[in-house]
Structure formats: structure tokens, C-alpha cells
Design a protein around this motif. Structure first.
Motif, mmCIF file in Angstrom:
data_model
loop_
_atom_site.group_PDB
_atom_site.id
_atom_site.type_symbol
_atom_site.label_atom_id
_atom_site.label_comp_id
_atom_site.label_asym_id
_atom_site.label_seq_id
_atom_site.Cartn_x
_atom_site.Cartn_y
_atom_site.Cartn_z
ATOM 1 N N PRO A 463 2.384 -29.568 33.080
ATOM 2 C CA PRO A 463 1.623 -28.484 32.453
ATOM 3 C C PRO A 463 2.480 -27.507 31.674
ATOM 4 O O PRO A 463 1.958 -26.604 31.020
ATOM 5 N N GLY A 464 3.813 -27.662 31.778
ATOM 6 C CA GLY A 464 4.689 -26.719 31.108
ATOM 7 C C GLY A 464 4.875 -25.447 31.899
ATOM 8 O O GLY A 464 5.627 -24.560 31.507
ATOM 9 N N LYS A 519 10.373 -31.547 34.118
ATOM 10 C CA LYS A 519 9.026 -32.106 33.958
ATOM 11 C C LYS A 519 8.523 -32.665 35.282
ATOM 12 O O LYS A 519 7.359 -32.460 35.661
ATOM 13 N N LEU A 520 9.382 -33.404 35.971
ATOM 14 C CA LEU A 520 8.983 -33.989 37.247
ATOM 15 C C LEU A 520 8.618 -32.891 38.249
ATOM 16 O O LEU A 520 7.604 -32.988 38.949
ATOM 17 N N LEU A 521 9.427 -31.854 38.341
ATOM 18 C CA LEU A 521 9.149 -30.767 39.280
ATOM 19 C C LEU A 521 7.815 -30.086 38.960
ATOM 20 O O LEU A 521 7.018 -29.804 39.873
ATOM 21 N N ARG A 522 7.565 -29.825 37.704
ATOM 22 C CA ARG A 522 6.306 -29.170 37.346
ATOM 23 C C ARG A 522 5.109 -30.079 37.620
ATOM 24 O O ARG A 522 4.059 -29.624 38.080
ATOM 25 N N ALA A 523 5.269 -31.380 37.336
ATOM 26 C CA ALA A 523 4.184 -32.319 37.618
ATOM 27 C C ALA A 523 3.903 -32.394 39.119
ATOM 28 O O ALA A 523 2.741 -32.380 39.556
ATOM 29 N N MET A 524 4.966 -32.465 39.922
ATOM 30 C CA MET A 524 4.801 -32.501 41.377
ATOM 31 C C MET A 524 4.182 -31.208 41.890
ATOM 32 O O MET A 524 3.342 -31.220 42.795
ATOM 33 N N ARG A 525 4.600 -30.110 41.315
ATOM 34 C CA ARG A 525 4.022 -28.816 41.702
ATOM 35 C C ARG A 525 2.522 -28.797 41.404
ATOM 36 O O ARG A 525 1.711 -28.271 42.189
ATOM 37 N N GLY A 526 2.141 -29.359 40.275
ATOM 38 C CA GLY A 526 0.721 -29.406 39.927
ATOM 39 C C GLY A 526 -0.083 -30.236 40.908
ATOM 40 O O GLY A 526 -1.205 -29.881 41.265
ATOM 41 N N LEU A 527 0.491 -31.350 41.378
ATOM 42 C CA LEU A 527 -0.194 -32.197 42.355
ATOM 43 C C LEU A 527 -0.251 -31.528 43.714
ATOM 44 O O LEU A 527 -1.201 -31.706 44.480
ATOM 45 N N ALA A 528 0.782 -30.749 44.043
ATOM 46 C CA ALA A 528 0.932 -30.175 45.375
ATOM 47 C C ALA A 528 -0.110 -29.124 45.701
ATOM 48 O O ALA A 528 -0.199 -28.685 46.857
ATOM 49 N N GLU A 529 -0.906 -28.730 44.731
ATOM 50 C CA GLU A 529 -1.997 -27.802 45.032
ATOM 51 C C GLU A 529 -2.885 -28.382 46.134
ATOM 52 O O GLU A 529 -3.475 -27.652 46.917
ATOM 53 N N VAL A 571 17.120 -33.019 47.316
ATOM 54 C CA VAL A 571 15.725 -33.418 47.118
ATOM 55 C C VAL A 571 14.812 -32.615 48.044
ATOM 56 O O VAL A 571 13.781 -32.075 47.614
ATOM 57 N N LEU A 572 15.162 -32.526 49.320
ATOM 58 C CA LEU A 572 14.326 -31.758 50.245
ATOM 59 C C LEU A 572 14.336 -30.274 49.896
ATOM 60 O O LEU A 572 13.341 -29.567 50.112
ATOM 61 N N GLY A 573 15.451 -29.778 49.364
ATOM 62 C CA GLY A 573 15.480 -28.398 48.878
ATOM 63 C C GLY A 573 14.502 -28.194 47.734
ATOM 64 O O GLY A 573 13.834 -27.152 47.634
ATOM 65 N N SER A 574 14.389 -29.197 46.872
ATOM 66 C CA SER A 574 13.420 -29.136 45.770
ATOM 67 C C SER A 574 11.993 -29.114 46.315
ATOM 68 O O SER A 574 11.142 -28.358 45.823
ATOM 69 N N TYR A 575 11.748 -29.931 47.321
ATOM 70 C CA TYR A 575 10.418 -29.937 47.937
ATOM 71 C C TYR A 575 10.115 -28.573 48.557
ATOM 72 O O TYR A 575 8.973 -28.095 48.518
ATOM 73 N N GLY A 576 11.125 -27.955 49.138
ATOM 74 C CA GLY A 576 10.930 -26.627 49.696
ATOM 75 C C GLY A 576 10.525 -25.622 48.636
ATOM 76 O O GLY A 576 9.666 -24.757 48.861
ATOM 77 N N ALA A 577 11.142 -25.715 47.445
ATOM 78 C CA ALA A 577 10.797 -24.810 46.351
ATOM 79 C C ALA A 577 9.367 -25.045 45.880
ATOM 80 O O ALA A 577 8.635 -24.094 45.571
ATOM 81 N N ILE A 578 8.952 -26.303 45.813
ATOM 82 C CA ILE A 578 7.570 -26.618 45.435
ATOM 83 C C ILE A 578 6.617 -26.002 46.450
ATOM 84 O O ILE A 578 5.610 -25.370 46.091
ATOM 85 N N ARG A 579 6.942 -26.181 47.714
ATOM 86 C CA ARG A 579 6.098 -25.671 48.793
ATOM 87 C C ARG A 579 5.958 -24.147 48.702
ATOM 88 O O ARG A 579 4.864 -23.599 48.800
#
Length: 710
Positions: A463-464, A519-529, A571-579
Motif C-alpha cells: 500500500p505504500g 515492500k514485503l514488510l508493508r504487504a505483510m503489515r497490511g495482511l496482519a490486520e 526476521v522475528l524482530g521484523s515480525y515484532g515490529a509488524i505486531r
């Protein structure tokens, strides 16, 4: 079961002989009788009267031979069908007997071990026995019904063969010059007559209803029947028929809904069979007529119902359509809606119409044929196929329109993009969408076309900014992306050659996929809703990390160990940021913070502490994908057992989803597998050292991901 079916072929031979005799007598009649009236030697009134009768007699010999040969053909067809069906029935009976069933003369199955002592003392035995007997009784009944259906078809065909409907050629008692020797074609014409009757009168009596069900049930997989029927009624008639059946089932005659749905299922099966061969002349002609009917309004001006809406709704009753037909139909619907924007707007919900958007509905049907979904959505090497871009970026998705106070109010359809999500999951993974309870395989392999679909999907759903993806895309896209954990792990770790590559490429026979990390992080963040989507991704990543740990040995070289642990931490740190970004987003109102965390916990633990299905395979607890995850999940699960409220479970989830805590437990699981004990000094140092390396990576990954979400 004991009837001598060979008598049918014997009779067929005799009918062929009869045909030859009719042809022989016809030649004699033509040369010795009919010729007298036509050689010019006989003139006058008597000749004028006799000549037509002689001509008709001559034609009756031709008709008699035609009828006899048709009967011979029908008898041979019957022999083939009966022989095959009897073999299948015997096979079912034999299987039942191997399962300790005795089959009575009435076809009922009875278990032969009811009197075994172990059974007599088992309180659960009666229910289990009844269930087993019912299962075999259904299979036997289905086999018998198939035999009866075929028998009724033979009777219909034989009766039709000896009925002359041409009153100008022999009258009603004459021989049938149009006798058909193919049982299925006769049945197709009968089905077409019933369809025409239903379309014109809006009603079938009980006898006709039962016959229509039998015709489709008996012949839905037969090419001759299917193409003959569809040729007879045409796409317009097919659409009118499904509209009539839907209207009866959901509005006018709900008491017989099951019967109408059965006919719809048979009709859908007929469509799938008839359109399987896309290189046939039938397909070319019928497909062109379907294009015309698809954009036609079969409703009213104020309440439109377009052909494609009804036709795709019909297709939902079956799931065996060919790849080319599905792709052709998708292309046709897109071309139609581009010519008339807004044509799928839902002004009123039509009872029985699952979706008013035929393209999205078709994508859902297409997901059951993954090759078709991949073909339709794959951008290709050159990127010329823009279907994925059209669907994710350019298309104006249909709305529901209602008349509000002084204005027209529009809203999204609740099912919008449901089919698209299913199709993308199938296209990117190569298998049908996963059912509830099944988990993606993080180590799955993919071909280039599938990987291109996944790559472009991530690019297009980015989503940018840190905002949610469309609700109906979140879980299916998470299922698909989770099967690319080997790729996403490398992208998020930011320490591999994935940073130098973009797109899809082959490396030592393995297809790899890479997109920009942001891009991957933002896409994953969008799904993580959706907490279940996030849990699916997190759990798949955890199993991949467990797999990576499983590749280490106690004497692994320092750089190998550091690389694996640092990347896992990042990677798990990235997941923590998404969370954190999801939880702290004030715009998110679907779930409270505690509820979101609790749902993540339930979903992860539900798949981690019970035997699971991963893709098409079963993986028991203790498999290499699970060893490290087991230790983490069991500790988490045990901690949650003593609490029953969402708030407490959310706090526990925070604790166990922390990257350092999770990896410490997973490393302990790995250590136990390597016979390294935390109880001795050396073992403790090894575990502490490994955990420290994870923490370093975790901080790096978390900080980098948070920067993306700023």
C-alpha cells in the motif's frame, strides 16, 4: 448379478442380420417392382396412384434397416454399460466383504464381527458399527442406482428407436428412419425437451423432475450427451434454465430445493464435460454464442440480471472445469465489463445468486483448478498478462447500490475479492486453497509461473504505507506467502544475495523469489490486520527457523551458527515490529489489542500442539519442521491453560512472541535434540551464546522494520 449379458450382443448380431435382409429385400423391390413405375412402360391413372406408394414402401425398407441397425447399436452400448456397472458393483461388494461385511440378498451390509468379545464390551462399538454399515450401504446403493439409471436410459433409447414420428414416411406405425443408435444422444434430446418445457411453463411434474435428475446423474460425464444437450438448448437456454431452477429452489417451490439443486449440479457437470475439449467445433460455436449471451440482460431494466452472472453461479455447482475454458471465460467477462462499466452493480439481491460479481465468482471456481488460476494470473516472462494488475489495482469492483434519502448510496459487497484471494492462493502455491485447520508448508517448492504470481502480488498489494489490505484478501494471501517462507526469511534478514536480486530466478534448480524488503514488510503489515493471517505467517516462519536450526550440529562452524541465528533474530524482530504497528494503530477497530493477540495465540497453538496438515501432507509433532517449535509452543500452551480471560492470554502471548523468548525456547528444543543440557555449565553457555546472537539480529531487524512503518 447373474444375468447372461452376452445375450445382448447375440441379439445385436441378429438385428444387424435383419438390417441386411431389409436392404436385400429393398434391392429386389427396387429392381423388380418400383422400376416398373419409373421405366416409362407403365403409364396412366393407375401408375400415378401406385408410384407414391411404391416410393414410400421403398423408403420404409431404408427406414427398417436404419431402425434395425440403431437397435443393434443400442444393445451393444447397453452391453458395454451393464458389464462395466456390474463390475463396479461386484468390486464394491468385494471391498465390503474384505471389511468384514456380509451383503444380504437385499443389498444391505451387516458387520460379521458383532459377537466378538472385545466388541460386546465396547460401549462405543454400536455407533461405530452402524456408521460403517451405513457407509457401505450408501456405496452399494449408489452402485445399484447407477445400474438402474443406465437401464432406464436403455429403455428410453430403445423405445425412441422404434417410434416413427414422420407421418409422411410410413405414418405412426412405420419404421423410424431417424432412429438414433447412441443411448446418450437420445437421453440428451429428452433432457433438452424437459429443459424447454421447464423454460416455457416454469414447472415440471414429479415424474419429469425425477427423470431430469436421472438424465443428468447418469450422463453428466458423457461427452456425447453433454454436447448434444448444450447444442440443443444453447447458451441462452442454459442460462434461462439455471434461472428457472434457481427461482424455483429459492422462491417459488422451496420444498423441492434439493431436487432443483441436484439438477443444477448435473447441469454444471454437463457444462464442464462439454467444454473440456476446447479444440472442437462444438466449443468454438458454443463459446461464441456464450459471449453473446453473457452480456445479455435476462432480468428487467430496473433489476438487471446478466447472463454471465447466472452462468457463473451455475458453474459453482461443479469444480471440474478445464483450464482453457476457465481462462477463456475470464477473458470474456473482463472484455464485457470494460465495455459496460458498472454493469455488475447489485441493485437487489437475487435469491440463490451467490455473488453478483461474475468475475470474482469465476476466480473462486478457478481456484479449484490451480493450473488454470496460475495461467490466468501469471504475468509471464514479459509481463504482458496484466490480469493480476487489473484485479489488484485497476479494476473498479462492483458495489451494492441502495436508494437513500435524496441520494444513491453505494457500499462494498461483503464477498468482494473473496474469489480473487482464493485464486491467488491457488495460483501462487499450485494447490487448491487450504481448508480450515490446514497449515501452509514453509518449505514448499514452486515453479516460475507460481513464483511470478507471488512476486507481483506482493508488489501490487504494497500500500505504500502501513495500512490494511482488503479484508477478504488477508488470509488467502497469508496462506500463499507463508509457503514462500524460505524466500521471505532471506529478504527480511537483509544479509543474503536476495538483496541483490529482484523478481524470480533459478538457483541450482530451485526457484527463488525476491521483492524489496520495504515492500514485503508493508504487504505483510497490511495482511496482519487479521490476527489469523499474522499467525499463519509467524507460525510458518517459526517452522522455517526450526528447519534451519535442525541443519546445525553441535560442532557447527562459528560463522554457520552465527549466520543462522542472526538471520532468525532479524526476521522475528521484523515480525515484532509488524505486531507493534498493528496493535498501536488507532485506525484499527476490528479487534482490540488484547483480542488480536489472543486470537494470534489460539491460532498458532492450535496448529502447533496437535498433529497438523501442512499442504497436502501430514506432519506429526516431532518432525524436523516442528522440533524447535514444539518446545516454544508447549511452554506457551501450558502457561495459557491456567488462564481463561483474553487480557491474561494477551500478556502471555506478548511474552512468548518476543523474539528473544521464542528463540531461547526453540534453541532449547534444538539443544535437547543434540543432547546438550542446560543443566550443565557447558550446555548453558552454548545456549546463552546462541541466544545472544539471536538478540543482536533481533534488534537490527526490529529497528529496520520500524523505520519502514514511520
Amino acid at each position: 448379478m447373474t444375468t447372461d449379458l452376452a445375450l445382448l450382443t447375440t441379439a445385436a448380431g441378429q438385428w444387424d442380420a435383419a438390417a441386411m435382409k431389409f436392404e436385400s429385400v429393398q434391392k429386389d423391390y427396387e429392381s423388380q417392382v418400383k422400376a416398373i413405375a419409373s421405366d416409362g412402360t407403365w403409364t396412366g391413372q393407375a401408375n400415378l396412384v401406385a408410384a407414391p406408394n411404391m416410393r414410400q414402401t421403398h423408403e420404409q425398407y431404408t427406414a427398417a434397416a436404419k431402425e434395425a441397425r440403431a437397435i443393434a447399436s443400442l444393445l451393444r452400448d447397453a452391453h458395454g454399460q451393464f458389464t462395466d456397472l456390474r463390475g463396479k458393483l461386484k468390486s464394491v461388494v468385494a471391498e465390503a466383504e474384505k471389511d468384514h461385511m456380509r451383503i444380504g440378498d437385499d443389498g444391505r451390509a451387516t458387520w460379521t464381527k458383532r459377537d466378538d468379545p472385545a466388541v460386546l464390551h465396547d460401549p462405543d462399538a454400536p455407533a461405530a458399527i452402524a456408521k460403517a454399515e451405513d457407509s457401505w450401504n450408501r456405496r452399494i446403493a449408489d452402485a445399484v442406482r447407477a445400474f438402474d439409471d443406465a437401464d432406464q436410459g436403455v429403455k428410453l433409447a430403445l423405445t425412441s428407436a422404434v417410434q416413427n414420428t414422420d407421418i409422411l414416411n410410413g405414418g405412426l406405425n412405420g419404421f423410424n428412419a431417424r432412429a438414433e443408435g447412441d443411448i446418450e444422444k437420445v437421453e440428451a434430446r429428452e433432457a433438452a425437451e424437459l429443459a424447454t418445457k421447464l423454460n416455457s411453463t416454469g414447472h415440471l411434474d414429479a415424474k419429469d423432475m425425477a427423470e431430469m435428475q436421472r438424465l443428468f446423474r447418469d450422463n453428466g460425464h458423457d461427452k456425447a450427451f453433454s454436447q448434444t444437450f448444450l447444442n440443443s438448448v444453447g447458451p441462452d437456454g442454459t442460462i434461462q434454465l439455471t434461472n428457472k431452477l434457481t427461482g424455483l429452489a429459492y422462491s417459488d417451490d422451496k420444498s423441492h430445493k434439493q431436487a432443483y439443486d441436484a439438477i443444477q449440479a448435473g447441469l454444471a457437470g454437463t457444462v464442464s464435460t462439454a467444454t473440456a475439449d476446447t479444440n472442437s467445433s462444438f466449443y468454438d460455436k458454443w463459446h461464441e454464442k456464450l459471449r453473446q449471451a453473457g452480456g445479455k440482460n435476462f432480468g428487467s431494466k430496473t433489476d438487471p440480471l446478466y447472463g454471465y452472472q447466472s452462468f457463473v453461479n451455475l458453474m459453482g455447482y461443479s469444480d471440474h472445469y478445464g483450464k482453457q475454458f476457465l481462462n477463456d471465460l475470464g477473458n470474456d467477462i473482463i472484455a464485457t465489463e470494460k465495455k459496460q462499466p458498472g454493469m455488475w452493480t447489485q441493485w437487489r439481491r437475487h435469491p440463490g445468486l451467490d455473488q453478483s460479481d461474475p468475475l470474482d465468482h469465476l476466480l473462486g471456481v478457478m481456484s479449484k483448478n490451480p493450473d488454470a488460476a496460475t495461467s490466468f494470473l501469471d504475468p509471464g516472462d514479459s509481463g504482458k498478462n496484466d490480469h493480476l494488475k487489473y484485479l489488484l489495482k485497476d479494476r473498479e469492483w462492483p458495489k451494492i447500490a441502495t436508494a437513500g434519502p435524496g441520494a444513491l448510496v453505494t457500499m462494498d459487497e461483503p464477498t468482494s475479492k473473496l474469489g480473487l484471494g482464493q485464486a491467488i492462493e491457488a495460483a501462487a502455491t499450485g494447490h487448491a486453497p487450504l481448508p480450515d485447520g490446514a497449515l501452509p508448508n514453509p518449505e514448499a517448492r514452486h515453479d516460475q509461473a507460481q513464483a511470478r504470481v507471488m512476486h507481483d502480488t506482493v508488489e501490487l498489494v504494497d500500500p505504500g504505507s502501513s495500512s490494511a489490505a482488503p479484508a477478504n484478501l488477508r488470509r488467502p494471501l497469508a496462506n500463499a506467502l507463508a509457503e514462500y517462507s524460505t524466500d521471505t526469511h532471506e529478504i527480511l534478514s537483509a544479509k543474503t544475495d536476495y538483496q541483490d536480486e529482484t523478481g524470480v530466478w533459478s538457483d541450482d534448480g530451485k526457484i527463488k523469489m525476491s521483492v524489496g524488503r520495504d515492500k514485503l514488510l508493508r504487504a505483510m503489515r497490511g495482511l496482519a490486520e487479521d490476527p489469523l493471517a499474522y499467525a499463519t505467517l509467524h507460525h510458518a516462519e517459526s517452522r522455517h527457523i526450526s528447519h534451519e536450526l535442525g541443519g546445525l550440529t553441535a560442532d557447527a562452524k562459528l560463522h554457520e551458527e552465527s549466520n543462522v541465528l542472526d538471520k532468525a533474530g532479524a526476521v522475528l524482530g521484523s515480525y515484532g515490529a509488524i505486531r507493534e504497528d498493528v496493535i498501536n494503530d488507532e485506525r484499527s477497530s476490528a479487534y482490540t489489542s488484547a483480542d488480536w493477540k489472543a486470537k494470534v495465540a489460539y491460532h498458532i497453538l492450535g496448529g502447533a500442539v496437535t498433529p497438523m496438515t501442512i499442504g497436502p501432507q501430514k506432519f506429526p509433532i516431532g518432525d524436523a519442521l516442528q522440533r524447535g517449535v514444539d518446545t516454544w509452543a508447549w511452554a506457551w500452551s501450558n502457561d495459557m491453560k491456567s488462564h481463561a480471560d483474553t487480557e491474561a492470554n494477551a500478556k502471555i502471548a506478548d511474552h512468548y512472541m518476543d523474539a528473544d523468548r521464542q528463540m531461547r525456547l526453540m534453541i532449547k528444543g534444538w539443544a535437547a535434540d543434540q543432547h546438550i543440557s542446560e543443566g550443565d555449565h557447558d550446555g548453558k553457555n552454548i545456549i546463552e551464546d546462541m541466544t545472544g546472537k539471536v538478540m543482536t539480529g533481533s534488534v537490527r531487524g526490529n529497528v529496520q522494520a520500524k523505520n519502514v512503518f514511520k
